[in-house]
Enzyme design. Structure first.
Site, mmCIF file in Angstrom:
data_model
loop_
_atom_site.group_PDB
_atom_site.id
_atom_site.type_symbol
_atom_site.label_atom_id
_atom_site.label_comp_id
_atom_site.label_asym_id
_atom_site.label_seq_id
_atom_site.Cartn_x
_atom_site.Cartn_y
_atom_site.Cartn_z
ATOM 1 N N ARG A 67 2.572 7.573 1.299
ATOM 2 C CA ARG A 67 3.902 8.154 1.412
ATOM 3 C C ARG A 67 4.359 8.671 0.047
ATOM 4 O O ARG A 67 4.006 8.140 -0.988
ATOM 5 C CB ARG A 67 4.915 7.110 1.910
ATOM 6 C CG ARG A 67 4.841 6.814 3.394
ATOM 7 C CD ARG A 67 5.904 5.821 3.835
ATOM 8 N NE ARG A 67 5.735 4.544 3.173
ATOM 9 C CZ ARG A 67 6.429 4.132 2.125
ATOM 10 N NH1 ARG A 67 7.402 4.890 1.610
ATOM 11 N NH2 ARG A 67 6.196 2.961 1.564
ATOM 12 N N TYR A 196 -0.452 12.381 6.130
ATOM 13 C CA TYR A 196 -0.719 10.957 5.963
ATOM 14 C C TYR A 196 0.368 10.046 6.532
ATOM 15 O O TYR A 196 1.559 10.199 6.238
ATOM 16 C CB TYR A 196 -0.897 10.616 4.480
ATOM 17 C CG TYR A 196 -1.628 9.314 4.321
ATOM 18 C CD1 TYR A 196 -3.019 9.289 4.306
ATOM 19 C CD2 TYR A 196 -0.949 8.118 4.259
ATOM 20 C CE1 TYR A 196 -3.699 8.089 4.212
ATOM 21 C CE2 TYR A 196 -1.623 6.913 4.171
ATOM 22 C CZ TYR A 196 -3.000 6.909 4.145
ATOM 23 O OH TYR A 196 -3.668 5.717 4.059
ATOM 24 N N LYS A 205 8.094 5.679 10.266
ATOM 25 C CA LYS A 205 9.160 5.476 9.287
ATOM 26 C C LYS A 205 10.311 6.459 9.493
ATOM 27 O O LYS A 205 11.482 6.100 9.340
ATOM 28 C CB LYS A 205 8.610 5.592 7.866
ATOM 29 C CG LYS A 205 7.458 4.618 7.593
ATOM 30 C CD LYS A 205 7.892 3.196 7.782
ATOM 31 C CE LYS A 205 6.754 2.258 8.042
ATOM 32 N NZ LYS A 205 6.450 1.307 6.994
ATOM 33 N N HIS A 225 12.421 -2.954 8.689
ATOM 34 C CA HIS A 225 11.012 -2.930 8.282
ATOM 35 C C HIS A 225 10.474 -4.361 8.350
ATOM 36 O O HIS A 225 10.269 -5.007 7.322
ATOM 37 C CB HIS A 225 10.932 -2.378 6.853
ATOM 38 C CG HIS A 225 9.545 -2.035 6.398
ATOM 39 N ND1 HIS A 225 9.213 -1.916 5.070
ATOM 40 C CD2 HIS A 225 8.411 -1.759 7.081
ATOM 41 C CE1 HIS A 225 7.933 -1.591 4.954
ATOM 42 N NE2 HIS A 225 7.421 -1.496 6.154
ATOM 43 N N SER A 247 6.222 -2.485 1.697
ATOM 44 C CA SER A 247 4.919 -1.948 2.064
ATOM 45 C C SER A 247 3.806 -2.659 1.299
ATOM 46 O O SER A 247 3.929 -2.893 0.093
ATOM 47 C CB SER A 247 4.882 -0.456 1.753
ATOM 48 O OG SER A 247 5.950 0.176 2.424
ATOM 49 N N CYS A 249 2.878 -5.727 1.397
ATOM 50 C CA CYS A 249 3.242 -7.050 0.884
ATOM 51 C C CYS A 249 3.021 -8.154 1.910
ATOM 52 O O CYS A 249 3.542 -9.268 1.744
ATOM 53 C CB CYS A 249 4.678 -7.054 0.389
ATOM 54 S SG CYS A 249 4.879 -6.080 -1.117
ATOM 55 N N ASP A 274 5.314 -4.327 11.800
ATOM 56 C CA ASP A 274 5.875 -3.414 10.791
ATOM 57 C C ASP A 274 7.353 -3.092 11.009
ATOM 58 O O ASP A 274 8.087 -2.949 10.041
ATOM 59 C CB ASP A 274 5.080 -2.105 10.736
ATOM 60 C CG ASP A 274 5.332 -1.307 9.458
ATOM 61 O OD1 ASP A 274 5.199 -1.875 8.360
ATOM 62 O OD2 ASP A 274 5.689 -0.108 9.551
ATOM 63 N N ARG A 366 -6.513 2.709 5.477
ATOM 64 C CA ARG A 366 -5.838 2.083 6.624
ATOM 65 C C ARG A 366 -6.704 2.104 7.874
ATOM 66 O O ARG A 366 -7.609 2.929 8.008
ATOM 67 C CB ARG A 366 -4.557 2.865 6.936
ATOM 68 C CG ARG A 366 -3.532 2.900 5.789
ATOM 69 C CD ARG A 366 -2.377 2.030 6.066
ATOM 70 N NE ARG A 366 -1.526 1.825 4.893
ATOM 71 C CZ ARG A 366 -0.462 1.033 4.893
ATOM 72 N NH1 ARG A 366 -0.117 0.386 5.990
ATOM 73 N NH2 ARG A 366 0.251 0.860 3.805
HETATM 74 P P1 GTP Z 1 2.486 -2.004 5.216
HETATM 75 O O1 GTP Z 1 1.640 -1.691 6.386
HETATM 76 O O2 GTP Z 1 2.275 -1.094 4.059
HETATM 77 O O3 GTP Z 1 3.944 -2.090 5.555
HETATM 78 O O4 GTP Z 1 1.973 -3.427 4.613
HETATM 79 P P2 GTP Z 1 2.124 -4.945 5.109
HETATM 80 O O5 GTP Z 1 3.418 -5.499 4.638
HETATM 81 O O6 GTP Z 1 1.826 -5.063 6.552
HETATM 82 O O7 GTP Z 1 0.997 -5.697 4.251
HETATM 83 P P3 GTP Z 1 -0.433 -6.266 4.708
HETATM 84 O O8 GTP Z 1 -0.315 -7.475 5.586
HETATM 85 O O9 GTP Z 1 -1.249 -5.154 5.224
HETATM 86 O O10 GTP Z 1 -1.010 -6.753 3.313
HETATM 87 C C1 GTP Z 1 -1.132 -5.891 2.203
HETATM 88 C C2 GTP Z 1 -2.133 -6.441 1.214
HETATM 89 O O11 GTP Z 1 -1.716 -7.719 0.766
HETATM 90 C C3 GTP Z 1 -3.521 -6.611 1.791
HETATM 91 O O12 GTP Z 1 -4.465 -6.261 0.818
HETATM 92 C C4 GTP Z 1 -3.596 -8.083 2.097
HETATM 93 O O13 GTP Z 1 -4.918 -8.573 2.059
HETATM 94 C C5 GTP Z 1 -2.721 -8.686 1.006
HETATM 95 N N1 GTP Z 1 -2.063 -9.924 1.469
HETATM 96 C C6 GTP Z 1 -1.448 -10.132 2.653
HETATM 97 N N2 GTP Z 1 -1.019 -11.411 2.772
HETATM 98 C C7 GTP Z 1 -1.367 -12.034 1.622
HETATM 99 C C8 GTP Z 1 -1.201 -13.374 1.127
HETATM 100 O O14 GTP Z 1 -0.649 -14.261 1.779
HETATM 101 N N3 GTP Z 1 -1.684 -13.625 -0.128
HETATM 102 C C9 GTP Z 1 -2.299 -12.660 -0.879
HETATM 103 N N4 GTP Z 1 -2.733 -13.001 -2.096
HETATM 104 N N5 GTP Z 1 -2.492 -11.404 -0.435
HETATM 105 C C10 GTP Z 1 -2.020 -11.085 0.785
HETATM 106 C C1 SPV Z 2 4.411 1.446 4.758
HETATM 107 O O1 SPV Z 2 4.187 2.099 3.730
HETATM 108 O O2 SPV Z 2 5.364 0.630 4.839
HETATM 109 C C2 SPV Z 2 3.520 1.589 5.919
HETATM 110 C C3 SPV Z 2 2.503 2.629 5.872
HETATM 111 O O3 SPV Z 2 3.669 0.873 6.894
HETATM 112 S S1 SPV Z 2 3.127 4.195 6.259
HETATM 113 O O4 SPV Z 2 2.985 4.394 7.709
HETATM 114 O O5 SPV Z 2 2.329 5.180 5.533
HETATM 115 O O6 SPV Z 2 4.518 4.283 5.905
HETATM 116 MN MN MN Z 3 5.233 -0.726 6.556
#
Ligand code: GTP
Ligand code: SPV
Ligand code: MN
Length: 589
Positions: A67, A196, A205, A225, A247, A249, A274, A366
């Site tokens: 984004r 993307y 979003k 979110h 994002s 996290c 999400d 992704r």
């Molecule tokens: P968006 O789709 O961007 O909104 O992200 P999200 O909030 O769904 O994050 P996601 O669960 O995909 O995790 C993002 C990154 O953080 C990945 O590389 C995970 O492996 C890492 N991660 C997730 N949970 C943990 C955790 O509890 N500890 C650590 N160290 N890393 C984590």
């Molecule tokens: C985020 O960035 O919070 C996502 C990925 O979930 S995107 O769909 O690119 O916004």
């Molecule tokens: Mn997200």
């Protein structure tokens, strides 16, 4: 289709001049045809058909991998209505500056008309969008991420008038001519120059957060979110918890958590990973639906140990974007199980070896996968009214300051905790990574109106609900002096969920599991099981520490942020900020 949709599609076609217009019905046959075309022109590459049936790889333009928040605008007459955290453009300037970019932008291309539904088909809270796009990759992703085609068309023909038009064109993919535009007053979206994720899949979003947040403000609900999970306890009872993390996290990972205590009866069920749309129910509680039907998840770091449920889900019918491929046509990314392969083709299609010194997969690579393939999907994930929330977690990446978890004192304090949360930036958006920034409720890039008014709306929602959720802050990302994460995270986050449940539903055995600090209620290390995990004494101390000096710096930084909102800042937020400061400042004797 209805005359208003027809009229809008005609208007768009007269400007963008596509070769032809295709109205999508979302059928298997249509999808197979599209996939065939994309395999033909290289937009998609087929992956190993035995290991990954019906899975495809897409490599995006290397200039278009995340984004772009600096190119994302909210267009209103009055700049004060978007506030200091959004980019503003007047609708007039948007027509002068951005609309002309759509002129002939679809020449020699097909224009797809994609009707879609956000929300379960039978939900009174579901809403219709129509995305017009010249990207077949976007169509294939929308088909996974939303309920696309006939179900949405049916609602339109039944007379739905508040559908959200979204115009999307790849144009020449140049970042110089890229704009993601939102018109809350007309509930319209324009996106040009990017193919993307959040820039291009307009249901996600753009609609479900930016436009929907403005609808929610007017209509008395929240677009957030947030992940939504059901925590099953040994008595078979399920507690619903939502979590707003910025994002990349950890939302997807927490929502799909594989419990290390499954044998004792502790288990997580996914409702959403999400986005959550939250309404107040007749019982005075917050009820949340997941408007999406698929997961657009971060690939790096996903493996059999961290997220086995995701690994199962993405083993078929999935689209991978910007990951690496092995010699035998399987996907690979940093953090994948097993040894690092001797050679790969990287996300840009180049030969890669472990000595290349670059990432094989893009850090924001992704997977797009249907929610129904998640082995731990909640049986209530499509309930029309949603699920009732007992707790909301706010979380971010904080190397210091924020303990593993703490509970806020009450709703108003909880809103303050959300409003002042901060997190280190990630690869999900272009720009510097690892910089701490305030990201209120993880909505900084997604709130479609003035953030101060949004906080007022949150406070108001709590006043209207007789039984709003308890609010917590979590931080899986605290580091030691070497920069190593102290907390093991992933499945072990179940320990935090269990404590959260104890806090909202009553402790399991009556022994004290928490103590009060100036920032909120923090668990005892024993309540989390720091010793069972083998955490050293000093690591456990750091994990639960509330350091006065750190927090005074935090309060100072919060002041600077809150000041930006001037008179629009709700009194309650100002009061909470002062109260935190005085709790941190020892009384002179
Ligand atoms: P968006 O789709 O961007 O909104 O992200 P999200 O909030 O769904 O994050 P996601 O669960 O995909 O995790 C993002 C990154 O953080 C990945 O590389 C995970 O492996 C890492 N991660 C997730 N949970 C943990 C955790 O509890 N500890 C650590 N160290 N890393 C984590
Ligand atoms: C985020 O960035 O919070 C996502 C990925 O979930 S995107 O769909 O690119 O916004
Ligand atoms: Mn997200």
């Amino acid at each position: 289709m209805t005359s208003s949709v027809d009229e809008w599609v005609d208007e768009v076609a007269r400007t963008t001049h596509p070769d032809k217009v295709v109205w999508c019905d979302g059928s298997d046959a249509e999808n197979e045809h599209l996939i065939g075309e994309m395999l033909g022109d290289g937009t998609l590459l087929r992956l190993n058909e035995q290991a990954l049936p019906n899975c495809y790889l897409h490599r995006s333009n290397p200039q278009d991998v995340a984004r772009t928040e600096h190119l994302t605008y909210i267009c209103t007459d009055d700049p004060h209505d978007v506030g200091p955290t959004n980019n503003w453009m007047s609708p007039g300037e948007a027509y002068e500056k951005v609309w002309p970019l759509f002129k002939d932008s679809m020449k020699n291309r097909t224009m797809y008309v994609v009707p879609y539904l956000m929300g379960p088909t039978s939900s009174p809270y579901a809403k219709v969008g129509v995305e017009v796009t010249d990207s077949p990759y976007v169509v294939a992703n929308m088909r996974i991420m939303t309920r696309m085609g006939q179900v949405a068309t049916d609602r339109l023909t039944a007379g739905t008038t508040d559908w959200v038009p979204g115009l999307h064109s790849l144009s020449d993919l140049s970042p110089e001519r890229r704009f993601i535009m939102h018109f809350p007053d007309r509930r319209t979206i324009w996106s040009i120059g990017s193919g993307y994720g959040g820039n291009a899949l307009l249901g996600k979003k753009c609609f479900s957060l930016r436009i929907a947040s403005t609808m929610g403000k007017q209509q008395g609900w929240l677009a957030e979110h947030m992940l939504i999970l059901g925590l099953e306890s040994p008595d078979g009872d399920v507690t619903y918890i939502a979590g707003a993390f910025p994002s990349a996290c950890g939302k997807t990972n927490l929502a799909m958590l594989k419990s290390p205590f499954e044998r004792d009866g502790w288990k997580v069920w996914t409702v959403g990973e999400d986005i959550a749309w939250i309404n107040i129910g007749p019982d005075g509680r917050f009820w949340a639906i997941n408007p999406e039907s698929g997961y657009f998840g971060v690939a790096p770091g996903t493996n059999r140990k961290t997220n086995p449920n995701a690994m199962d889900a993405i083993s078929r019918n999935s689209i991978f974007t910007n990951v690496a491929v092995t010699d035998d046509g399987k996907v690979w990314w940093e953090g994948m199980d097993g040894p690092v392969p001797e050679h790969l083709i990287d996300w840009q299609g180049r030969r890669w070896t472990p000595t290349s010194g670059t990432k094989a997969a893009h850090p924001n690579s992704r997977f797009t996968t249907p929610a129904t393939q998640n082995p731990v999907i909640s049986k209530h994930w499509e309930d029309p009214q949603g699920v009732p929330l007992s707790a909301i977690l706010f979380g971010g990446r904080r190397a210091r300051t924020v303990p593993l978890v703490y509970r806020s004192f009450d709703w108003e304090h909880g809103v303050f905790v959300g409003a002042t949360m901060a997190s280190e930036t990630t690869a999900a958006a272009t720009g510097a990574v690892g910089v701490v920034r305030r990201d209120p409720m993880a909505m900084l890039p997604f709130c479609g109106y003035n953030m101060a008014d949004y906080w007022s709306h949150w406070l108001e929602m709590g006043r209207r609900a007789s039984n709003p959720p308890a609010v917590f802050q979590v931080n899986w990302f605290r580091t030691d002096d070497q920069g190593r994460y102290i907390w093991p995270g992933f499945g072990e986050n179940m320990r935090v969920l269990r404590w959260v449940r104890d806090q909202v539903r009553g402790s399991r055995n009556g022994t004290p599991t928490a103590h009060e600090t100036p920032v909120g209620v923090v668990p005892t290390p024993e309540a989390i099981g720091a010793r069972d995990l083998g955490l050293s004494k000093s690591d456990a101390e750091t994990l639960f520490a509330v350091d006065r000096e750190d927090w005074l710096r935090e309060v100072e930084d919060q002041s600077e942020f809150l000041r930006k909102f001037g008179d629009r800042l709700p009194d309650a937020i100002r009061r909470q900020h002062q109260a935190l400061q005085s709790r941190l400042t020892p009384v002179a004797v």
